[in-house]
Design a protein around this motif. Structure first.
Motif, PDB file in Angstrom:
ATOM      1  N   LEU A   4       9.913   4.801  81.473  1.00  0.00           N
ATOM      2  CA  LEU A   4      10.138   6.212  81.805  1.00  0.00           C
ATOM      3  C   LEU A   4      10.647   6.380  83.232  1.00  0.00           C
ATOM      4  N   GLU A   5      10.076   5.602  84.165  1.00  0.00           N
ATOM      5  CA  GLU A   5      10.440   5.757  85.581  1.00  0.00           C
ATOM      6  C   GLU A   5      11.872   5.330  85.852  1.00  0.00           C
ATOM      7  N   LYS A  11      16.023  11.236  85.072  1.00  0.00           N
ATOM      8  CA  LYS A  11      16.478  11.506  86.436  1.00  0.00           C
ATOM      9  C   LYS A  11      17.489  12.649  86.457  1.00  0.00           C
ATOM     10  N   ILE A  12      18.328  12.731  85.448  1.00  0.00           N
ATOM     11  CA  ILE A  12      19.261  13.861  85.347  1.00  0.00           C
ATOM     12  C   ILE A  12      18.476  15.158  85.149  1.00  0.00           C
ATOM     13  N   ILE A  13      17.497  15.131  84.262  1.00  0.00           N
ATOM     14  CA  ILE A  13      16.675  16.322  84.005  1.00  0.00           C
ATOM     15  C   ILE A  13      15.952  16.763  85.279  1.00  0.00           C
ATOM     16  N   CYS A  19      24.904  15.950  86.823  1.00  0.00           N
ATOM     17  CA  CYS A  19      25.522  15.931  85.500  1.00  0.00           C
ATOM     18  C   CYS A  19      26.444  17.139  85.386  1.00  0.00           C
ATOM     19  N   ASP A  20      27.332  17.070  84.418  1.00  0.00           N
ATOM     20  CA  ASP A  20      28.233  18.185  84.111  1.00  0.00           C
ATOM     21  C   ASP A  20      27.555  19.005  83.013  1.00  0.00           C
ATOM     22  N   LYS A  21      26.693  19.914  83.448  1.00  0.00           N
ATOM     23  CA  LYS A  21      25.819  20.643  82.513  1.00  0.00           C
ATOM     24  C   LYS A  21      26.596  21.642  81.668  1.00  0.00           C
ATOM     25  N   LYS A  47      14.078  17.628  76.951  1.00  0.00           N
ATOM     26  CA  LYS A  47      13.659  17.257  78.309  1.00  0.00           C
ATOM     27  C   LYS A  47      12.456  16.307  78.275  1.00  0.00           C
ATOM     28  N   ARG A  48      11.640  16.465  77.265  1.00  0.00           N
ATOM     29  CA  ARG A  48      10.487  15.566  77.108  1.00  0.00           C
ATOM     30  C   ARG A  48      10.972  14.174  76.730  1.00  0.00           C
ATOM     31  N   HIS A  49      10.536  13.180  77.458  1.00  0.00           N
ATOM     32  CA  HIS A  49      11.006  11.820  77.189  1.00  0.00           C
ATOM     33  C   HIS A  49      10.422  11.293  75.891  1.00  0.00           C
ATOM     34  N   MET A  50      11.315  10.821  75.026  1.00  0.00           N
ATOM     35  CA  MET A  50      10.927  10.084  73.819  1.00  0.00           C
ATOM     36  C   MET A  50      12.119   9.217  73.468  1.00  0.00           C
ATOM     37  N   GLU A  51      11.850   8.150  72.733  1.00  0.00           N
ATOM     38  CA  GLU A  51      12.925   7.179  72.527  1.00  0.00           C
ATOM     39  C   GLU A  51      13.859   7.557  71.395  1.00  0.00           C
TER      40      GLU A  51
END
Ligand code: AMP
Length: 117
Positions: A4-5, A11-13, A19-21, A47-51
């Motif tokens: 995750l780190e 890191k973009i979030i 980023c080009d949002k 936005k929540r990290h999951m694979e």
């Protein structure tokens, strides 16, 4: 797969990498792919990290629907609804997933041919 780190999309979030949002709400971020494979190539991610999409399916929070709703909104923003588009996610090694934060590729703006990505 990175932890995750080390996750570039986290890191973009967090605003640590630019980023080009294209679109954002409290649960979803979408930005243009840095190496576009089509005139429109947007990554849509929770936005929540999951694979993977399997993790998304296991959640009971409505996030799956939020992702699809965001994708449909972006399709209309990019005016792809008439010409068509592809929405896909790569999951794991055989699919060639290179960033281990779930993301959906939205591709369009040209005739899309195989291979998918
Ligand atoms: P996948 O191979 O399905 O995991 O897709 C990862 C995608 O992320 C690739 O299409 C990359 O070009 C894209 N990508 C990687 N880093 C960035 C970044 N910093 N900004 C935008 N897109 C990125």
């Amino acid at each position: 797969m990175n932890g995750l780190e080390d996750c570039v999309f986290c890191k973009i979030i967090a605003g640590e990498i630019p980023c080009d949002k294209v679109y954002e709400n409290d649960r979803i971020l979408a930005f243009r792919d840095i190496q576009p494979q089509a005139p429109v190539h947007i990554l849509i991610l929770p936005k929540r990290h999951m694979e993977s999409v399997l993790d998304l399916a296991d959640l009971k929070t409505g996030l799956s629907a939020n992702v699809i709703e965001a994708a449909a909104h972006i399709v209309r923003l990019e005016r792809l609804e008439a010409s068509g588009f592809r929405l896909l996610t790569n999951c794991g090694a055989d699919a060639g997933q290179t960033v281990s934060h779930l993301h959906f590729h939205l591709l369009g703006g040209k005739q899309l041919t195989a291979p998918l990505a």
